[in-house]
Design a protein around this motif. Structure first.
Motif, PDB file in Angstrom:
ATOM      1  N   ASP A   1      44.515  53.516  40.794  1.00  0.00           N
ATOM      2  CA  ASP A   1      44.223  52.278  40.059  1.00  0.00           C
ATOM      3  C   ASP A   1      43.803  51.198  41.044  1.00  0.00           C
ATOM      4  OD1 ASP A   1      44.913  53.551  37.791  1.00  0.00           O
ATOM      5  OD2 ASP A   1      46.931  52.674  37.654  1.00  0.00           O
ATOM      6  N   VAL A   2      42.962  50.319  40.578  1.00  0.00           N
ATOM      7  CA  VAL A   2      42.445  49.286  41.474  1.00  0.00           C
ATOM      8  C   VAL A   2      42.588  47.911  40.829  1.00  0.00           C
ATOM      9  CG1 VAL A   2      40.350  48.334  42.512  1.00  0.00           C
ATOM     10  CG2 VAL A   2      40.800  50.786  42.650  1.00  0.00           C
ATOM     11  N   THR A   3      43.037  46.945  41.611  1.00  0.00           N
ATOM     12  CA  THR A   3      42.934  45.551  41.190  1.00  0.00           C
ATOM     13  C   THR A   3      41.930  44.882  42.117  1.00  0.00           C
ATOM     14  OG1 THR A   3      45.182  45.410  40.343  1.00  0.00           O
ATOM     15  CG2 THR A   3      44.137  43.349  40.979  1.00  0.00           C
ATOM     16  N   VAL A   4      40.848  44.400  41.551  1.00  0.00           N
ATOM     17  CA  VAL A   4      39.871  43.682  42.356  1.00  0.00           C
ATOM     18  C   VAL A   4      40.325  42.228  42.428  1.00  0.00           C
ATOM     19  CG1 VAL A   4      37.452  43.063  42.637  1.00  0.00           C
ATOM     20  CG2 VAL A   4      38.064  45.184  41.462  1.00  0.00           C
ATOM     21  N   LEU A   5      40.490  41.740  43.650  1.00  0.00           N
ATOM     22  CA  LEU A   5      40.854  40.333  43.803  1.00  0.00           C
ATOM     23  C   LEU A   5      39.622  39.543  44.213  1.00  0.00           C
ATOM     24  CD1 LEU A   5      42.662  37.847  44.205  1.00  0.00           C
ATOM     25  CD2 LEU A   5      43.224  38.705  46.480  1.00  0.00           C
ATOM     26  N   GLY A   6      39.073  38.796  43.264  1.00  0.00           N
ATOM     27  CA  GLY A   6      37.984  37.892  43.617  1.00  0.00           C
ATOM     28  C   GLY A   6      38.615  36.645  44.197  1.00  0.00           C
TER      29      GLY A   6
ATOM     30  N   LEU B   1      41.406  36.475  39.861  1.00  0.00           N
ATOM     31  CA  LEU B   1      40.518  35.514  40.519  1.00  0.00           C
ATOM     32  C   LEU B   1      41.386  34.411  41.115  1.00  0.00           C
ATOM     33  CD1 LEU B   1      37.772  34.193  41.156  1.00  0.00           C
ATOM     34  CD2 LEU B   1      37.797  33.231  38.844  1.00  0.00           C
ATOM     35  N   ALA B   2      41.196  34.128  42.392  1.00  0.00           N
ATOM     36  CA  ALA B   2      42.023  33.109  43.038  1.00  0.00           C
ATOM     37  C   ALA B   2      41.179  32.162  43.881  1.00  0.00           C
ATOM     38  CB  ALA B   2      43.091  33.766  43.908  1.00  0.00           C
ATOM     39  N   PHE B   3      41.512  30.877  43.785  1.00  0.00           N
ATOM     40  CA  PHE B   3      40.905  29.862  44.648  1.00  0.00           C
ATOM     41  C   PHE B   3      41.994  29.387  45.601  1.00  0.00           C
ATOM     42  CE2 PHE B   3      38.314  29.990  40.895  1.00  0.00           C
ATOM     43  CZ  PHE B   3      37.029  29.869  41.384  1.00  0.00           C
ATOM     44  N   THR B   4      41.681  29.344  46.884  1.00  0.00           N
ATOM     45  CA  THR B   4      42.742  29.117  47.854  1.00  0.00           C
ATOM     46  C   THR B   4      42.229  28.409  49.097  1.00  0.00           C
ATOM     47  OG1 THR B   4      44.428  30.235  49.181  1.00  0.00           O
ATOM     48  CG2 THR B   4      42.333  31.377  48.911  1.00  0.00           C
ATOM     49  N   HIS B   5      43.163  27.820  49.860  1.00  0.00           N
ATOM     50  CA  HIS B   5      42.832  27.324  51.198  1.00  0.00           C
ATOM     51  C   HIS B   5      43.218  28.359  52.247  1.00  0.00           C
ATOM     52  CE1 HIS B   5      41.882  23.332  49.809  1.00  0.00           C
ATOM     53  NE2 HIS B   5      43.065  23.153  49.289  1.00  0.00           N
ATOM     54  N   ASP B   6      43.960  29.385  51.836  1.00  0.00           N
ATOM     55  CA  ASP B   6      44.571  30.290  52.797  1.00  0.00           C
ATOM     56  C   ASP B   6      44.467  31.738  52.302  1.00  0.00           C
ATOM     57  OD1 ASP B   6      46.267  31.794  54.386  1.00  0.00           O
ATOM     58  OD2 ASP B   6      47.743  30.199  54.587  1.00  0.00           O
TER      59      ASP B   6
ATOM     60  N   LEU C   1      46.343  36.860  49.596  1.00  0.00           N
ATOM     61  CA  LEU C   1      46.341  38.323  49.620  1.00  0.00           C
ATOM     62  C   LEU C   1      47.762  38.866  49.544  1.00  0.00           C
ATOM     63  CD1 LEU C   1      43.344  38.873  50.145  1.00  0.00           C
ATOM     64  CD2 LEU C   1      44.015  40.222  52.122  1.00  0.00           C
ATOM     65  N   LYS C   2      48.642  38.275  50.341  1.00  0.00           N
ATOM     66  CA  LYS C   2      50.034  38.742  50.369  1.00  0.00           C
ATOM     67  C   LYS C   2      50.704  38.551  49.021  1.00  0.00           C
ATOM     68  CE  LYS C   2      51.794  38.792  55.001  1.00  0.00           C
ATOM     69  NZ  LYS C   2      52.023  37.931  56.140  1.00  0.00           N
TER      70      LYS C   2
ATOM     71  N   ILE D   1      45.701  45.560  63.688  1.00  0.00           N
ATOM     72  CA  ILE D   1      45.233  45.698  62.314  1.00  0.00           C
ATOM     73  C   ILE D   1      45.328  44.380  61.576  1.00  0.00           C
ATOM     74  CG2 ILE D   1      45.766  46.773  60.099  1.00  0.00           C
ATOM     75  CD1 ILE D   1      44.313  48.352  62.484  1.00  0.00           C
ATOM     76  N   ARG D   2      46.292  43.590  62.001  1.00  0.00           N
ATOM     77  CA  ARG D   2      46.477  42.292  61.362  1.00  0.00           C
ATOM     78  C   ARG D   2      45.176  41.499  61.302  1.00  0.00           C
ATOM     79  NH1 ARG D   2      50.679  39.507  59.789  1.00  0.00           N
ATOM     80  NH2 ARG D   2      50.144  37.317  59.878  1.00  0.00           N
ATOM     81  N   SER D   3      44.485  41.475  62.447  1.00  0.00           N
ATOM     82  CA  SER D   3      43.264  40.676  62.477  1.00  0.00           C
ATOM     83  C   SER D   3      42.186  41.315  61.611  1.00  0.00           C
ATOM     84  CB  SER D   3      42.770  40.526  63.915  1.00  0.00           C
ATOM     85  OG  SER D   3      42.379  41.776  64.411  1.00  0.00           O
ATOM     86  N   LEU D   4      42.286  42.640  61.473  1.00  0.00           N
ATOM     87  CA  LEU D   4      41.305  43.349  60.658  1.00  0.00           C
ATOM     88  C   LEU D   4      41.430  42.941  59.186  1.00  0.00           C
ATOM     89  CD1 LEU D   4      39.342  45.657  61.487  1.00  0.00           C
ATOM     90  CD2 LEU D   4      40.944  47.217  60.434  1.00  0.00           C
ATOM     91  N   VAL D   5      42.669  42.835  58.737  1.00  0.00           N
ATOM     92  CA  VAL D   5      42.901  42.513  57.327  1.00  0.00           C
ATOM     93  C   VAL D   5      42.918  41.013  57.103  1.00  0.00           C
ATOM     94  CG1 VAL D   5      44.423  42.853  55.372  1.00  0.00           C
ATOM     95  CG2 VAL D   5      44.359  44.544  57.201  1.00  0.00           C
ATOM     96  N   PHE D   6      43.648  40.336  57.969  1.00  0.00           N
ATOM     97  CA  PHE D   6      43.900  38.924  57.711  1.00  0.00           C
ATOM     98  C   PHE D   6      43.094  38.001  58.619  1.00  0.00           C
ATOM     99  CE2 PHE D   6      48.085  40.770  56.390  1.00  0.00           C
ATOM    100  CZ  PHE D   6      47.840  40.636  55.040  1.00  0.00           C
ATOM    101  N   GLY D   7      42.417  38.577  59.574  1.00  0.00           N
ATOM    102  CA  GLY D   7      41.772  37.752  60.588  1.00  0.00           C
ATOM    103  C   GLY D   7      40.611  36.948  60.058  1.00  0.00           C
ATOM    104  N   ASP D   8      39.994  36.210  60.950  1.00  0.00           N
ATOM    105  CA  ASP D   8      38.907  35.355  60.483  1.00  0.00           C
ATOM    106  C   ASP D   8      37.594  36.133  60.387  1.00  0.00           C
ATOM    107  OD1 ASP D   8      37.949  35.562  63.035  1.00  0.00           O
ATOM    108  OD2 ASP D   8      38.773  33.642  63.667  1.00  0.00           O
ATOM    109  N   GLU D   9      36.593  35.420  59.994  1.00  0.00           N
ATOM    110  CA  GLU D   9      35.295  36.022  59.671  1.00  0.00           C
ATOM    111  C   GLU D   9      34.783  36.959  60.767  1.00  0.00           C
ATOM    112  OE1 GLU D   9      32.695  36.403  56.619  1.00  0.00           O
ATOM    113  OE2 GLU D   9      34.390  35.029  56.702  1.00  0.00           O
TER     114      GLU D   9
END
Lengths: 478, 233
Positions: B28-33, B76-81, B86-87, B200-208
């Motif tokens: 199952d998948v939840t797409v988080l926009g 769908l989420a609007f966020t500063h962080d 994601l968490k 891996i942290r930077s891979l998932v949570f890191g910047d652009e």
């Protein structure tokens, strides 16, 4: 009265736009709307940094000279009174904010508690009040920048006033452009600056107090400011310096983004007022112990630099200049951010054209609102009228503060079913009643010119309501 | 059933590669926009302006996921962080893994790293479910230098073979763990690894910049630690 059906949002503005109101679920971590989630990302430290960062620039770095010159050490009482009034308002504001943790702050509570007319007046006054306050911070910044130039050997001659205006305008343009185009998160920087300022000031004040009580002798001249312990002068100084306490309401403008709003909003608002009040009173005490009234008056906006120089020599002067630059910058920047949120809150309710809250695709920033904040700020900053700018800012905020207290009483009386604040002001109606009286009362001690300009602004907002938003209904709608 | 969270910056025109959609056909998948806003912009303000467009894109995406096989919904989420959002959502939907999209075609072989502090058992269970009875090969990889590793790698391989999966093993004993993993990546169409594995942290949570760099290695599935079991989390 409590039936929500009879209180649905309704009515349209001149352009046919209606208020955007919908059911949302507020959690500690996010606001959940029908289709989307809005993350709450600001913690207690961030909230305190906004409150303290907005306030400290004015109270510590601009006013001591001006206030000390008027009434000497009695200015400590003026600052204490200002802090007390701010606290009287911060408590009701906290209760309202925890019941309605939304962007827009004071405007939001008043439009829901007292209706569209009061809401329009406060919403637009909040915007314009913040504009006056930001212009005031920028002029303070201009004076500090001038001193910084002097310290590195660039001395400007007789036209120093013009240079201050030019610097204030340049910084105003800079902040506006940065806010429109900057996508880096400066929040962490702001937290760091506030922490740095607080620790700097603690050391400085500790040393100043030791000197004042004669435990150490920094070789300060024996000149102590004469004290004018009389009610009217003390109150009029309190009215002048009240601009130093405007920041806690800025915390309410970001209420929609605060994590655990039920806990963090009251702590951030009340905490920042208490912290800055203590800092202000001590700063005034130290500066009026070091200098006579004449010396304070001569040093004017940057008197603190001379106080620093007396206590700690050139190093002291440099520390105060650096602190003053940082503090006035953080005040100006935090205020521009709050201004754009204030404009958004009003335009979402159709009291200003919806266009005002447009976001541009390129930077994701509200460029129209930022322009509506920055444009008038720059024009006002050029006037260099420190006292007028400060008092009009205070005037417009005090109207809002008084009305927030009234709104709390009205909402408590009406008891709408959605009203369920996490924080409640103790003591029944006493604090909001005294808070309202004190807020409106302080206005009477202002300079006549400031009262006239402030009243003119209020009249214009009433005119705007009649022209543009007469048919919009907001009262009681969450 | 196992659920995977797939964060997508929909308003930036980002989408999910068909290869990842097919790979996730068994779960199952939840797409988080999501949309990250500068601090000048209240999230609510961005929502008013962009919500409809984002929802359209998310409807389409989750429909494509459903076509690929699994049940799919979206948030769908609007966020500063980004990290905080994601968490929060991964916790709320109890996601077993987070899928970071990267370009890939059909998936023939995936690289599964057992490095890091997520139990091998949790990663293997996820891989078994993900591969199912499909013809997708697995390369088990470990970069730890401990003596026991080779034995662990073999028993892990044995477990997957029992489940009918074509397994190879690869043990890197020198170099930085993350670099070794990247060296092993060519020839694989997607990577599965445990949360908190080295870098891996930077891979998932890191910047652009980090994420762009990681995009060159195709999709990455990060198996989340079971916080009720991992006391050190």
């Amino acid at each position: 009265m409590s039936g929500r059906m009879s209180e649905e949002p309704s009515g349209a503005n001149l352009e046919g736009e209606t208020p955007v109101v919908e059911d949302v679920v507020e959690t500690d971590e996010a606001t959940i709307t029908d289709d989307a989630e809005l993350e709450r990302t600001l913690g207690l430290a961030g909230g305190l940094a906004i409150g303290i960062g907005t306030m400290i620039g004015a109270g510590i770095f601009v006013f001591p000279g001006l206030a000390g010159a008027e009434v000497g050490t009695a200015a400590t009482a003026s600052f204490a009174i200002g802090g007390f009034i701010a606290l009287l308002v911060a408590l009701p504001t906290s209760e309202l904010a925890t019941a309605m943790p939304k962007s827009g702050g004071g405007y939001y509570f008043i439009s829901r508690g007292l209706g569209t007319l009061a809401g329009t007046v406060v919403g637009l006054s909040l915007w314009l009040g913040l504009v006056f306050a930001t212009a005031f911070y920028l002029v303070g910044l201009g004076y500090y920048a001038l001193d910084a130039l002097a310290e590195i050997g660039i001395v400007v001659g007789a036209s120093s006033g013009v240079i201050v205006s030019a610097l204030a305008v340049l910084f105003g343009i800079g902040f506006t452009v940065l806010n429109v185009t900057g996508t880096e998160n400066a929040a962490k920087l702001q937290n760091g600056i506030v922490a740095l300022l607080l620790s700097m000031l603690t050391v400085f004040l500790a040393f100043g107090l030791l000197d004042a009580f004669g435990f150490v002798d920094a070789g300060t001249p024996p000149g102590e400011a004469a004290n004018v312990w009389e009610v009217v002068p003390i109150m009029s100084v309190a009215a002048l310096v009240f601009t130093s306490y405007l920041g806690f309401a800025q915390v309410a403008t970001v209420a929609g983004e605060m994590k655990q709003p039920g806990r963090n909003l009251p702590l951030a608002m009340i905490g920042s007022v208490v912290i800055v009040t203590v800092m202000y009173v001590l700063t005034i005490f130290v500066s009026t112990s070091v200098f006579t009234q004449d010396a304070l008056a001569a040093a004017g906006e940057t008197a603190m630099v001379e106080v620093g120089r007396q206590l700690l020599g050139t190093a002291g002067a440099l520390v105060i200049i650096a602190g003053g630059l940082l503090a006035t910058m953080s005040s100006a920047n935090a205020s521009i951010l709050s201004t754009s949120r204030a404009i958004y809150g009003v335009s979402k309710d159709a009291l200003l054209p919806r266009e005002a809250s447009r976001i541009n695709l390129k930077y994701g920033t509200p460029h129209v609102a930022l322009g509506m904040a920055g444009g008038p700020v720059i024009a006002l900053a050029a006037t260099r009228q420190v006292q007028l700018l400060a008092e009009v800012a205070s005037f417009l905020h005090l109207i809002m503060y008084g009305l927030m207290c009234v709104a709390l009483l009205a909402i408590r009386r009406d008891e709408p079913e959605w009203y369920d604040p996490d924080f409640q002001v103790p003591g029944g109606a006493v604090i909001p009643v005294v808070g309202a009286l004190a807020s409106f009362g302080l206005i009477a001690f202002m300079n006549l010119r400031s009262i006239l300009v402030g009243s003119g602004v209020i009249l214009v907002t009433v005119g705007w309501y009649l022209y543009y938003a007469r048919d919009v209904r907001l009262k009681g709608v969450l | 059933m196992t659920r995977v969270l797939v964060p997508v910056e929909v308003l930036e025109g980002k989408t999910v590669s068909p290869g990842l959609m097919n790979l996730l056909g068994t779960v199952d998948v939840t797409v988080l926009g999501y949309h990250v806003l500068p601090e000048q912009t209240p999230p609510d303000q961005a929502r008013l302006q962009y919500e409809d467009r984002a929802l359209d894109a998310l409807e389409d995406l989750s429909e494509e996921f459903r076509t690929a096989g699994g049940a799919a919904d979206y948030r769908l989420a609007f966020t500063h962080d980004r990290e905080q959002t994601l968490k929060r959502i991964a916790d709320e939907i109890d996601a077993r893994a987070i899928g970071i999209s990267g370009m890939t075609g059909d998936v023939d072989r995936i690289l599964v790293s057992l490095s890091g502090n997520v139990t091998a058992d949790r990663i293997l269970a996820f891989v078994e479910e993900l591969v199912g009875d499909r013809d997708i090969g697995v390369t088990l990889f470990s970069a730890t230098e401990a003596d026991a590793t080779e034995g662990q790698l073999d028993s892990a391989a044995e477990r997957l073979r029992t489940a009918g999966i074509d397994v190879r093993t690869e043990l890197a004993t020198d170099g930085a763990p993350f670099g070794a993993l990247m060296n092993a990546a060519p020839g694989h169409d997607a990577i599965v690894l445990g949360e908190n594995a080295p870098s891996i942290r930077s891979l998932v949570f890191g910047d652009e910049a980090d994420r762009v760099a990681s995009a060159s290695v195709g999709p990455v599935l990060v198996v989340r630690a079971d916080e009720t079991l991992d006391g050190d989390q």
